[in-house]
Design a protein around this motif. Structure first.
Motif, PDB file in Angstrom:
ATOM      1  N   PRO A   7      -7.619  -3.900  12.678  1.00  0.00           N
ATOM      2  CA  PRO A   7      -7.677  -3.782  14.033  1.00  0.00           C
ATOM      3  C   PRO A   7      -8.684  -2.822  14.507  1.00  0.00           C
ATOM      4  O   PRO A   7      -8.937  -1.817  13.908  1.00  0.00           O
ATOM      5  N   ASP A   8      -9.219  -2.967  15.725  1.00  0.00           N
ATOM      6  CA  ASP A   8     -10.377  -2.124  16.231  1.00  0.00           C
ATOM      7  C   ASP A   8      -9.610  -0.598  16.321  1.00  0.00           C
ATOM      8  O   ASP A   8     -10.306   0.405  16.258  1.00  0.00           O
ATOM      9  N   ASP A   9      -8.428  -0.616  16.763  1.00  0.00           N
ATOM     10  CA  ASP A   9      -7.567   0.684  17.243  1.00  0.00           C
ATOM     11  C   ASP A   9      -7.651   1.534  15.857  1.00  0.00           C
ATOM     12  O   ASP A   9      -7.907   2.721  16.044  1.00  0.00           O
ATOM     13  N   ILE A  10      -7.464   0.859  14.659  1.00  0.00           N
ATOM     14  CA  ILE A  10      -7.645   1.762  13.255  1.00  0.00           C
ATOM     15  C   ILE A  10      -8.991   2.145  13.114  1.00  0.00           C
ATOM     16  O   ILE A  10      -9.150   3.172  12.904  1.00  0.00           O
ATOM     17  N   LYS A  11      -9.940   1.333  13.284  1.00  0.00           N
ATOM     18  CA  LYS A  11     -11.347   1.828  13.022  1.00  0.00           C
ATOM     19  C   LYS A  11     -11.742   2.779  13.940  1.00  0.00           C
ATOM     20  O   LYS A  11     -12.742   3.581  13.535  1.00  0.00           O
ATOM     21  N   LYS A  12     -11.409   2.953  15.039  1.00  0.00           N
ATOM     22  CA  LYS A  12     -11.379   4.068  15.943  1.00  0.00           C
ATOM     23  C   LYS A  12     -10.636   5.364  15.693  1.00  0.00           C
ATOM     24  O   LYS A  12     -11.150   6.512  16.362  1.00  0.00           O
ATOM     25  N   LYS A  13      -9.803   5.417  14.693  1.00  0.00           N
ATOM     26  CA  LYS A  13      -9.084   6.593  14.555  1.00  0.00           C
ATOM     27  C   LYS A  13      -9.623   7.672  13.482  1.00  0.00           C
ATOM     28  O   LYS A  13     -10.660   7.170  12.742  1.00  0.00           O
ATOM     29  N   SER A  14      -9.337   9.051  13.898  1.00  0.00           N
ATOM     30  CA  SER A  14      -9.775   9.917  13.032  1.00  0.00           C
ATOM     31  C   SER A  14      -9.315   9.920  11.607  1.00  0.00           C
ATOM     32  O   SER A  14      -8.119   9.059  11.191  1.00  0.00           O
ATOM     33  N   LEU A  15      -9.806  10.632  10.617  1.00  0.00           N
ATOM     34  CA  LEU A  15      -9.436  10.551   9.301  1.00  0.00           C
ATOM     35  C   LEU A  15      -7.846  11.178   9.343  1.00  0.00           C
ATOM     36  O   LEU A  15      -7.053  10.591   8.426  1.00  0.00           O
ATOM     37  N   LEU A  16      -7.697  12.202  10.120  1.00  0.00           N
ATOM     38  CA  LEU A  16      -6.508  12.861  10.232  1.00  0.00           C
ATOM     39  C   LEU A  16      -5.149  11.662  10.665  1.00  0.00           C
ATOM     40  O   LEU A  16      -4.258  11.574  10.037  1.00  0.00           O
ATOM     41  N   GLU A  17      -5.675  10.918  11.683  1.00  0.00           N
ATOM     42  CA  GLU A  17      -4.639  10.035  12.217  1.00  0.00           C
ATOM     43  C   GLU A  17      -4.506   8.793  11.054  1.00  0.00           C
ATOM     44  O   GLU A  17      -3.425   8.363  10.907  1.00  0.00           O
ATOM     45  N   LEU A  18      -5.522   8.490  10.343  1.00  0.00           N
ATOM     46  CA  LEU A  18      -5.407   7.439   9.269  1.00  0.00           C
ATOM     47  C   LEU A  18      -4.790   8.013   8.227  1.00  0.00           C
ATOM     48  O   LEU A  18      -4.048   7.228   7.704  1.00  0.00           O
ATOM     49  N   THR A  19      -4.763   9.298   7.714  1.00  0.00           N
ATOM     50  CA  THR A  19      -4.185   9.806   6.784  1.00  0.00           C
ATOM     51  C   THR A  19      -2.342   9.519   7.074  1.00  0.00           C
ATOM     52  O   THR A  19      -1.683   9.389   6.377  1.00  0.00           O
ATOM     53  N   ARG A  20      -2.073  10.042   8.236  1.00  0.00           N
ATOM     54  CA  ARG A  20      -0.803  10.009   8.867  1.00  0.00           C
ATOM     55  C   ARG A  20      -0.125   8.642   8.840  1.00  0.00           C
ATOM     56  O   ARG A  20       0.863   8.300   8.378  1.00  0.00           O
ATOM     57  N   LEU A  21      -0.985   7.553   9.205  1.00  0.00           N
ATOM     58  CA  LEU A  21      -0.458   6.073   9.303  1.00  0.00           C
ATOM     59  C   LEU A  21      -0.413   5.699   7.843  1.00  0.00           C
ATOM     60  O   LEU A  21       0.635   5.209   7.461  1.00  0.00           O
ATOM     61  N   ALA A  22      -1.291   6.237   7.069  1.00  0.00           N
ATOM     62  CA  ALA A  22      -0.962   5.804   5.408  1.00  0.00           C
ATOM     63  C   ALA A  22       0.269   6.442   4.992  1.00  0.00           C
ATOM     64  O   ALA A  22       0.898   5.853   4.368  1.00  0.00           O
ATOM     65  N   LYS A  23       0.496   7.941   5.272  1.00  0.00           N
ATOM     66  CA  LYS A  23       1.835   8.379   4.985  1.00  0.00           C
ATOM     67  C   LYS A  23       3.100   7.743   5.423  1.00  0.00           C
ATOM     68  O   LYS A  23       3.954   7.524   4.479  1.00  0.00           O
ATOM     69  N   ARG A  24       2.852   7.193   6.616  1.00  0.00           N
ATOM     70  CA  ARG A  24       4.034   6.482   7.135  1.00  0.00           C
ATOM     71  C   ARG A  24       4.324   5.309   6.278  1.00  0.00           C
ATOM     72  O   ARG A  24       5.438   4.690   5.860  1.00  0.00           O
ATOM     73  N   LEU A  25       3.207   4.460   6.211  1.00  0.00           N
ATOM     74  CA  LEU A  25       3.145   3.362   5.366  1.00  0.00           C
ATOM     75  C   LEU A  25       4.036   3.532   3.971  1.00  0.00           C
ATOM     76  O   LEU A  25       4.699   2.697   3.386  1.00  0.00           O
ATOM     77  N   THR A  26       3.590   4.576   3.379  1.00  0.00           N
ATOM     78  CA  THR A  26       3.954   4.736   1.941  1.00  0.00           C
ATOM     79  C   THR A  26       5.592   4.974   2.083  1.00  0.00           C
ATOM     80  O   THR A  26       6.112   4.593   1.124  1.00  0.00           O
ATOM     81  N   GLU A  27       5.865   5.868   3.183  1.00  0.00           N
ATOM     82  CA  GLU A  27       7.160   6.274   3.294  1.00  0.00           C
ATOM     83  C   GLU A  27       8.201   4.941   3.524  1.00  0.00           C
ATOM     84  O   GLU A  27       9.330   4.878   2.896  1.00  0.00           O
ATOM     85  N   ASN A  28       7.558   4.086   4.248  1.00  0.00           N
ATOM     86  CA  ASN A  28       8.221   2.923   4.504  1.00  0.00           C
ATOM     87  C   ASN A  28       8.355   1.904   3.284  1.00  0.00           C
ATOM     88  O   ASN A  28       9.739   1.469   2.931  1.00  0.00           O
ATOM     89  N   LEU A  29       7.313   1.697   2.398  1.00  0.00           N
ATOM     90  CA  LEU A  29       7.408   1.036   1.250  1.00  0.00           C
ATOM     91  C   LEU A  29       8.521   1.789   0.418  1.00  0.00           C
ATOM     92  O   LEU A  29       9.033   1.285  -0.371  1.00  0.00           O
ATOM     93  N   GLU A  30       8.349   3.106   0.382  1.00  0.00           N
ATOM     94  CA  GLU A  30       9.431   3.747  -0.740  1.00  0.00           C
ATOM     95  C   GLU A  30      10.821   3.592  -0.329  1.00  0.00           C
ATOM     96  O   GLU A  30      11.769   3.607  -1.193  1.00  0.00           O
ATOM     97  N   ASN A  31      10.876   3.267   0.846  1.00  0.00           N
ATOM     98  CA  ASN A  31      12.544   3.447   1.520  1.00  0.00           C
ATOM     99  C   ASN A  31      12.972   1.603   1.393  1.00  0.00           C
ATOM    100  O   ASN A  31      14.112   1.485   1.590  1.00  0.00           O
ATOM    101  N   LYS A  32      12.261   0.764   1.204  1.00  0.00           N
ATOM    102  CA  LYS A  32      12.359  -0.479   1.088  1.00  0.00           C
ATOM    103  C   LYS A  32      12.954  -0.829  -0.449  1.00  0.00           C
ATOM    104  O   LYS A  32      12.790  -0.470  -1.222  1.00  0.00           O
ATOM    105  N   LYS A  33      14.110  -1.717  -0.094  1.00  0.00           N
ATOM    106  CA  LYS A  33      14.593  -2.369  -1.416  1.00  0.00           C
ATOM    107  C   LYS A  33      14.081  -3.787  -1.944  1.00  0.00           C
ATOM    108  O   LYS A  33      14.261  -3.916  -3.195  1.00  0.00           O
ATOM    109  N   ASP A  34      13.868  -4.523  -0.873  1.00  0.00           N
ATOM    110  CA  ASP A  34      13.195  -5.855  -1.336  1.00  0.00           C
ATOM    111  C   ASP A  34      11.847  -5.868  -1.530  1.00  0.00           C
ATOM    112  O   ASP A  34      11.076  -5.668  -0.494  1.00  0.00           O
ATOM    113  N   LEU A  35      11.293  -5.716  -2.823  1.00  0.00           N
ATOM    114  CA  LEU A  35      10.011  -5.779  -3.197  1.00  0.00           C
ATOM    115  C   LEU A  35       9.110  -6.842  -2.528  1.00  0.00           C
ATOM    116  O   LEU A  35       7.961  -6.863  -2.255  1.00  0.00           O
TER     117      LEU A  35
END
Length: 79
Positions: A7-35
């Motif tokens: 999405p365009d909004d992701i392409k416009k984000k700073s590296l810091l914002e993108l890193t935070r988004l990646a961290k949230r995605l990682t945390e969500n994946l770690e908490n999921k039980k259904d692979l």
């Protein structure tokens, strides 16, 4: 998911914002039980990671070029 499909909004984000988004995605994946349900999120994370790497490399090149130009200008002024 290719960089073109991000999405365009992701392409416009700073590296810091993108890193935070990646961290949230990682945390969500770690908490999921259904692979099975997490495959799409994992693919998004991989795509985001690739985009972050490319953006970092691009910014790094810009910084290096600016630094080189400034050094060249300083050396030229000293002569």
């Amino acid at each position: 998911m290719k960089d073109k499909n991000l999405p365009d909004d992701i392409k416009k984000k700073s590296l810091l914002e993108l890193t935070r988004l990646a961290k949230r995605l990682t945390e969500n994946l770690e908490n999921k039980k259904d692979l099975e349900a997490s495959i799409i999120e994992y693919q998004k994370l991989l795509s985001l990671n690739n985009f972050i790497q490319k953006k970092f490399q691009s910014i790094s090149k810009e910084i290096s070029l600016e630094t080189k130009n400034k050094i060249d200008e300083i050396l030229k002024d000293e002569k």
